[in-house]
Scaffold this motif. Structure first.
Motif, PDB file in Angstrom:
ATOM      1  N   LEU A 169      30.844  52.167  46.660  1.00 14.60           N
ATOM      2  CA  LEU A 169      30.764  50.813  47.210  1.00 14.60           C
ATOM      3  C   LEU A 169      29.877  50.895  48.447  1.00 14.60           C
TER       4      LEU A 169
ATOM      5  N   GLY B 217      39.148  43.336  40.176  1.00 11.97           N
ATOM      6  CA  GLY B 217      38.747  44.178  41.309  1.00 11.97           C
ATOM      7  C   GLY B 217      37.859  43.423  42.282  1.00 11.97           C
ATOM      8  N   HIS B 218      37.107  44.181  43.079  1.00 11.32           N
ATOM      9  CA  HIS B 218      36.330  43.564  44.153  1.00 11.32           C
ATOM     10  C   HIS B 218      35.160  42.729  43.648  1.00 11.32           C
TER      11      HIS B 218
ATOM     12  N   GLY C 204      41.267  41.542  35.878  1.00 12.67           N
ATOM     13  CA  GLY C 204      40.423  40.369  35.660  1.00 12.67           C
ATOM     14  C   GLY C 204      41.143  39.291  34.877  1.00 12.67           C
TER      15      GLY C 204
ATOM     16  N   SER D 287      38.604  46.006  33.458  1.00 12.98           N
ATOM     17  CA  SER D 287      40.025  45.808  33.116  1.00 12.98           C
ATOM     18  C   SER D 287      40.396  46.514  31.816  1.00 12.98           C
TER      19      SER D 287
ATOM     20  N   GLU E 156      35.097  36.026  36.836  1.00 13.77           N
ATOM     21  CA  GLU E 156      36.359  36.365  36.176  1.00 13.77           C
ATOM     22  C   GLU E 156      36.715  37.840  36.268  1.00 13.77           C
ATOM     23  N   ALA E 157      35.779  38.641  36.799  1.00 14.50           N
ATOM     24  CA  ALA E 157      35.951  40.102  36.834  1.00 14.50           C
ATOM     25  C   ALA E 157      37.162  40.535  37.656  1.00 14.50           C
TER      26      ALA E 157
ATOM     27  N   GLN F 228      27.895  40.379  37.645  1.00 13.35           N
ATOM     28  CA  GLN F 228      29.365  40.339  37.639  1.00 13.35           C
ATOM     29  C   GLN F 228      29.856  38.903  37.797  1.00 13.35           C
TER      30      GLN F 228
ATOM     31  N   GLY G  98      33.046  52.283  37.333  1.00 11.18           N
ATOM     32  CA  GLY G  98      33.649  53.195  38.307  1.00 11.18           C
ATOM     33  C   GLY G  98      34.744  52.412  39.003  1.00 11.18           C
ATOM     34  N   MET G  99      35.961  52.919  39.022  1.00  9.46           N
ATOM     35  CA  MET G  99      37.060  52.153  39.620  1.00  9.46           C
ATOM     36  C   MET G  99      37.856  53.072  40.537  1.00  9.46           C
TER      37      MET G  99
ATOM     38  N   GLY H 153      28.358  49.168  43.903  1.00 10.42           N
ATOM     39  CA  GLY H 153      29.030  47.875  43.983  1.00 10.42           C
ATOM     40  C   GLY H 153      28.999  47.393  45.421  1.00 10.42           C
TER      41      GLY H 153
ATOM     42  N   TRP I 176      45.032  45.107  40.711  1.00 15.53           N
ATOM     43  CA  TRP I 176      43.664  44.727  40.349  1.00 15.53           C
ATOM     44  C   TRP I 176      43.618  44.375  38.864  1.00 15.53           C
TER      45      TRP I 176
ATOM     46  N   MET J  44      25.307  46.387  41.013  1.00 21.25           N
ATOM     47  CA  MET J  44      26.092  45.224  40.567  1.00 21.25           C
ATOM     48  C   MET J  44      25.942  44.069  41.555  1.00 21.25           C
TER      49      MET J  44
ATOM     50  N   ALA K  58      29.122  41.774  33.146  1.00 19.43           N
ATOM     51  CA  ALA K  58      30.451  42.254  33.540  1.00 19.43           C
ATOM     52  C   ALA K  58      31.333  41.063  33.881  1.00 19.43           C
ATOM     53  N   GLY K  59      32.607  41.177  33.487  1.00 15.19           N
ATOM     54  CA  GLY K  59      33.555  40.109  33.788  1.00 15.19           C
ATOM     55  C   GLY K  59      33.990  39.425  32.519  1.00 15.19           C
ATOM     56  N   GLY K  60      35.175  39.803  32.020  1.00 17.71           N
ATOM     57  CA  GLY K  60      35.735  39.126  30.864  1.00 17.71           C
ATOM     58  C   GLY K  60      35.426  39.772  29.526  1.00 17.71           C
TER      59      GLY K  60
HETATM   60  C1  FMN Z   1      40.984  48.437  39.019  1.00 23.37           C
HETATM   61  C2  FMN Z   1      39.559  48.085  39.290  1.00 23.37           C
HETATM   62  C3  FMN Z   1      38.867  48.826  40.247  1.00 23.37           C
HETATM   63  C4  FMN Z   1      37.514  48.575  40.472  1.00 23.37           C
HETATM   64  N1  FMN Z   1      36.852  49.376  41.361  1.00 23.37           N
HETATM   65  C5  FMN Z   1      35.504  49.250  41.463  1.00 23.37           C
HETATM   66  C6  FMN Z   1      34.767  50.212  42.213  1.00 23.37           C
HETATM   67  O1  FMN Z   1      35.315  51.162  42.803  1.00 23.37           O
HETATM   68  N2  FMN Z   1      33.426  50.063  42.241  1.00 23.37           N
HETATM   69  C7  FMN Z   1      32.766  49.040  41.582  1.00 23.37           C
HETATM   70  O2  FMN Z   1      31.532  48.984  41.632  1.00 23.37           O
HETATM   71  N3  FMN Z   1      33.467  48.102  40.895  1.00 23.37           N
HETATM   72  C8  FMN Z   1      34.804  48.202  40.798  1.00 23.37           C
HETATM   73  N4  FMN Z   1      35.504  47.283  40.032  1.00 23.37           N
HETATM   74  C9  FMN Z   1      34.827  46.078  39.451  1.00 23.37           C
HETATM   75  C10 FMN Z   1      34.184  46.370  38.125  1.00 23.37           C
HETATM   76  O3  FMN Z   1      33.018  47.111  38.410  1.00 23.37           O
HETATM   77  C11 FMN Z   1      33.766  45.202  37.251  1.00 23.37           C
HETATM   78  O4  FMN Z   1      32.899  44.336  37.890  1.00 23.37           O
HETATM   79  C12 FMN Z   1      34.886  44.382  36.635  1.00 23.37           C
HETATM   80  O5  FMN Z   1      35.988  45.182  36.302  1.00 23.37           O
HETATM   81  C13 FMN Z   1      34.372  43.671  35.388  1.00 23.37           C
HETATM   82  O6  FMN Z   1      35.274  42.694  34.954  1.00 23.37           O
HETATM   83  P1  FMN Z   1      36.505  42.952  33.932  1.00 23.37           P
HETATM   84  O7  FMN Z   1      37.566  43.525  34.784  1.00 23.37           O
HETATM   85  O8  FMN Z   1      36.794  41.597  33.411  1.00 23.37           O
HETATM   86  O9  FMN Z   1      36.004  43.917  32.895  1.00 23.37           O
HETATM   87  C14 FMN Z   1      36.860  47.519  39.783  1.00 23.37           C
HETATM   88  C15 FMN Z   1      37.575  46.764  38.833  1.00 23.37           C
HETATM   89  C16 FMN Z   1      38.904  47.033  38.572  1.00 23.37           C
HETATM   90  C17 FMN Z   1      39.624  46.226  37.535  1.00 23.37           C
END
Ligand code: FMN
Length: 376
Positions: free
Chosen positions: A78, A194-195, A339, A254, A191-192, A188, A26-27, A145, A337, A167, A230-232
């Protein structure tokens, strides 16, 4: 045609009711019904973001998603203390508000915006109403999150037949989530994009988050529910590696950000295709919470500032700059945003193809064996 598709199932699929062990994160501002539905229809778990969304808007997004898919999906919120219990911005220190506006005003000047001095508005508490909508709409999966829904909310969700995914960034928070009743924990790595999903925000001096390769097996050993890495992760190689570490699936952010159905501004997607992983950094100065972004004029403008406002006031101070950056279609004045893995993202596929290609590549690696040098 799902009977024609290859089979790749783990325990995660049974818990979430999905075909493949792949979750689309969810982003906020990125993951709407069009993205989530494509992922669901391809066999993964699509998730829409409910961050700072009012109840009517959230209900409409859920219903739109249901029109696009009859498969299980998720809604993400969140859950940091600042959104459970928003503090009135009237309590913010005047001098600090002045200092952060001084930085933002330099960015406003770059963009021809009027300088601002007033404190940002207090954001209403939207979480309780969001949970009412999630329960009333019988959403199949809730994902959190930056915080734990806690035992009471989790019990309410479970009574409504809703699975919960939480998460975390460390094994202590994983245990806390499982104590509250989480059905699935997402580990997570640092390297992830976003937040950072901290339950408690560490001071900058002690920001020492673990990478995915270290964190995932640690969380797997700590809890007795399925763990998702999650992450990478962007492909079948990442999925197989995650399974080898003991995870039961992957969550990708990402990779799904850089798809055709993602709502990210085109300029953001374009910049991700060009940028290298080394260009990303973690900063709390864009929103008040740590997040990984690609370096640009806004991350640089805030780089040497020590004190900022709490989430989401710091985000609101930046909001007019971000909005103009987005509408002007230029990559220096919006939060990029992303990773560390963006250096390996070079195309903008359909989200359903991301799921299918990931599964195909993972099955290939698992069934052909991973190349070993046989002769001595
Ligand atoms: C553009 C963006 C927005 C994100 N927004 C949220 C969010 O609203 N809620 C949430 O739980 N995680 C959010 N995340 C974090 C992701 O849940 C996740 O941990 C992360 O993208 C995993 O790493 P990766 O980017 O290497 O795949 C966001 C990540 C990105 C890249």
């Amino acid at each position: 045609m799902s009977e024609m598709r290859p089979v790749l199932r783990t325990e995660l699929c049974d818990v979430l009711g999905v075909e493949y062990p792949i979750i689309q994160s969810g982003m906020g501002g990125v993951a709407g019904p069009e993205l989530a539905a494509e992922v669901c229809n391809a066999g993964g778990l699509g998730v829409i973001a409910g961050l700072l969304t009012g109840p009517d808007q959230l209900r409409a997004a859920i219903r739109e998603l249901r029109e696009r898919t009859d498969r299980p999906f998720g809604v993400n919120l969140l859950l940091l203390p600042e959104v459970w219990d928003p503090q009135p911005t009237s309590g913010l220190d005047d001098e600090l508000v002045e200092r952060v506006h001084a930085i933002a005003n330099r960015l406003r000047e770059d963009l021809g915006l009027e300088p601002l001095t007033e404190r940002p508005p207090t954001v209403p508490q939207l979480v309780d109403a969001a949970f009412d909508v999630i329960v009333e709409e019988r959403v199949p999966v809730f994902s959190a999150g930056l915080g734990d829904p806690g035992p009471d909310v989790t019990a309410r969700l479970h009574e409504a037949g809703i699975r919960t995914v939480v998460m975390v960034t460390n094994s202590g928070d994983a245990l806390r989530a499982v104590d509250s009743g989480a059905d699935v924990v997402v580990a997570q790595g640092m390297e992830a994009g976003g937040h950072r999903s901290h339950f408690e925000m560490p001071p900058e001096k002690t920001l020492r988050d673990l990478g995915t390769f270290t964190l995932v097996p640690e969380v797997v050993d700590a809890v007795d529910v399925p763990v998702v890495a999650a992450g990478g992760v962007i492909d079948g190689r990442g999925l197989v590696a995650a399974l080898a570490l003991g995870a039961k699936g992957v969550l990708m952010g990402s990779r799904f950000l850089a798809t055709r159905e993602s709502r990210a501004p085109e300029v953001h997607k374009k910049r991700l295709l060009e940028a290298r992983g080394e260009e990303t950094l973690v900063t709390a100065r864009l929103t008040g919470r740590y997040a990984r972004v690609v370096e640009n004029a806004i991350s640089n403008a805030w780089a040497d500032v020590t004190d900022v406002l709490p989430f989401p006031a710091q985000f609101l101070v930046n909001a007019d700059v971000f909005a103009l950056g987005e509408s002007a279609n230029e990559p220096e004045h919006l939060p990029l945003w992303g990773g560390q893995v963006i250096g390996r993202i070079a195309d903008l596929p359909w989200a359903g193809d991301v799921v299918a290609d990931t599964v195909r590549q993972a099955i290939g690696l698992l069934s052909d064996g991973i190349a070993l040098r046989a002769e001595a």
